[in-house]
Motif scaffolding. Structure first.
Motif, mmCIF file in Angstrom:
data_model
loop_
_atom_site.group_PDB
_atom_site.id
_atom_site.type_symbol
_atom_site.label_atom_id
_atom_site.label_comp_id
_atom_site.label_asym_id
_atom_site.label_seq_id
_atom_site.Cartn_x
_atom_site.Cartn_y
_atom_site.Cartn_z
ATOM 1 N N THR A 170 35.179 9.850 58.253
ATOM 2 C CA THR A 170 35.946 11.148 58.488
ATOM 3 C C THR A 170 35.356 12.069 57.174
ATOM 4 O OG1 THR A 170 37.845 10.211 59.256
ATOM 5 C CG2 THR A 170 38.036 12.106 57.647
ATOM 6 N N ILE A 217 33.146 15.669 57.729
ATOM 7 C CA ILE A 217 33.683 17.006 56.909
ATOM 8 C C ILE A 217 32.609 17.658 56.013
ATOM 9 C CG2 ILE A 217 35.289 17.965 55.198
ATOM 10 C CD1 ILE A 217 36.721 17.399 58.031
ATOM 11 N N ASP A 230 43.088 8.360 60.057
ATOM 12 C CA ASP A 230 42.196 8.572 58.923
ATOM 13 C C ASP A 230 42.472 7.508 57.933
ATOM 14 O OD1 ASP A 230 40.504 10.690 59.858
ATOM 15 O OD2 ASP A 230 42.607 11.792 59.885
ATOM 16 N N ILE A 267 41.027 21.262 60.109
ATOM 17 C CA ILE A 267 41.321 20.122 61.207
ATOM 18 C C ILE A 267 42.466 19.358 60.738
ATOM 19 C CG2 ILE A 267 40.404 18.192 61.941
ATOM 20 C CD1 ILE A 267 37.482 18.798 61.550
ATOM 21 N N HIS A 311 49.416 16.997 59.790
ATOM 22 C CA HIS A 311 49.041 16.150 60.885
ATOM 23 C C HIS A 311 50.513 15.765 61.977
ATOM 24 C CE1 HIS A 311 47.113 13.536 63.507
ATOM 25 N NE2 HIS A 311 47.965 12.516 63.396
ATOM 26 N N LEU A 336 40.580 14.783 66.808
ATOM 27 C CA LEU A 336 39.368 14.578 67.319
ATOM 28 C C LEU A 336 38.654 13.201 67.829
ATOM 29 C CD1 LEU A 336 37.161 16.956 64.709
ATOM 30 C CD2 LEU A 336 38.031 17.665 66.814
ATOM 31 N N ILE A 360 40.524 12.597 62.435
ATOM 32 C CA ILE A 360 39.169 12.750 62.570
ATOM 33 C C ILE A 360 38.501 11.455 63.178
ATOM 34 C CG2 ILE A 360 36.897 13.405 61.521
ATOM 35 C CD1 ILE A 360 39.067 14.838 59.598
ATOM 36 N N SER A 361 38.902 10.427 62.520
ATOM 37 C CA SER A 361 38.321 9.194 62.831
ATOM 38 C C SER A 361 38.840 7.992 62.575
ATOM 39 C CB SER A 361 36.819 8.682 62.079
ATOM 40 O OG SER A 361 36.993 8.410 60.908
ATOM 41 N N TYR A 374 40.963 20.246 55.943
ATOM 42 C CA TYR A 374 41.522 19.260 56.580
ATOM 43 C C TYR A 374 42.609 18.357 55.902
ATOM 44 C CZ TYR A 374 39.305 15.530 54.179
ATOM 45 O OH TYR A 374 39.165 14.668 53.104
ATOM 46 N N TYR A 417 30.266 15.104 68.715
ATOM 47 C CA TYR A 417 31.357 15.986 68.047
ATOM 48 C C TYR A 417 30.903 16.831 67.128
ATOM 49 C CZ TYR A 417 34.765 13.145 70.640
ATOM 50 O OH TYR A 417 35.675 12.645 71.581
#
Length: 271
Positions: free
Chosen positions: A51, A55, A74, A40, A184, A9, A44-45, A68, A22
């Motif tokens: 992050t 969530i 992250d 996810i 990931h 993201l 995320i960030s 996630y 978002y």
């Protein structure tokens, strides 16, 4: 039952949309599709507090169980931060009940959601580069940015092996279920950019791991969800459906619409 998934993201790297944008767009996607569960697959960030807050807020607003695994981003800290606190950040994710690492989720009588961020082990880089060269992350004038923003204090191949062992233990704990595997880092060679390719000869070192591939021969993996590549693809290999579900950076999108890109990037696993 409907399981939705997305990855990459990067909610804090878009000058056109805010993290709140978002949150709203992804909530709308989850509600519109009536997902029973949503996951996810990392990145995320660039900041742990961002992050974790995202969530929590996503689950509250979407009224859907959210899971996630963290991605490499992250775990990042500012490049100038010394020393790095990578293991402490990683441990904080392990304490979060939404994180799948060490917390497999039984989502039905037949299916379990199992995940780990995984790590790259240089296995898919061109053989022209030595392990010592790859460990530097430096290619011509470019530097693989993990080398600036995190530090496990161990080699990348060692971390990949450790994370693979941890994931195997989690899989073993739910071995009687059909598995939805979430990582990931790509875990299957079918998803790795083929070589030779001048863009990837070096950088394939950091795009996937070979340490997780044996798990596909050992466990009943119904579907495998991955991110990191910033590609969107689906393949069916040896009775397993492989997904790469990256939203990616704004400049990589086909449109300028966050809502449309999230809808396109999100995949649904058939259970």
């Amino acid at each position: 039952m409907r399981l939705g998934a997305i990855a990459d993201l990067h909610i804090d790297l878009n000058r056109h949309y805010t993290p709140k944008d978002y949150l709203t767009a992804l909530t709308q996607q989850i509600q519109h599709a009536h997902y029973d569960h949503f996951v996810i697959a990392g990145d995320i960030s660039n900041q742990q507090t961002v992050t974790l807050a995202f969530i929590r807020e996503l689950e509250q607003q979407s009224v859907c169980p959210i899971y996630y695994v963290p991605g490499n981003h992250d775990l990042w800290e500012e490049a100038h931060a010394t020393p790095k606190h990578t293991w402490a950040i990683f441990e904080r994710y392990l304490e979060d009940p939404h994180c799948l690492i060490h917390h497999p989720a039984i989502i039905s009588d037949h299916y379990a959601l199992v995940g780990h961020m995984g790590w790259y082990n240089y296995a898919y880089a061109s053989s022209q580069f030595t392990p010592e060269r790859l460990a530097t992350g430096r290619y011509k004038l470019a530097l693989w940015q993990d080398k600036r923003h995190l530090d496990f204090g161990e080699s990348d191949p060692a971390i990949s092996k450790q994370f693979a062992d941890e994931l195997r233990m989690d899989l073993e704990s739910v071995a009687s279920s059909q598995i939805i595997l979430v990582t990931h880092i790509p875990s299957h060679p079918a998803m790795v950019p083929p070589l030779p390719d001048r863009r990837f000869d070096f950088y394939n070192a950091y795009l996937a791991t070979s340490d997780l591939y044996p798990l596909y021969q050992t466990y009943d993996i119904h579907a495998s969800i991955m991110g990191h590549l910033h590609h969107r693809m689906k393949k069916y290999v040896d009775n397993t459906t492989l997904y790469c579900s990256s939203l990616g950076y704004y400049q990589q999108w086909a449109t300028h619409s966050l809502r449309q890109e999230i809808a396109t990037a999100t995949v649904e696993c058939q259970l």
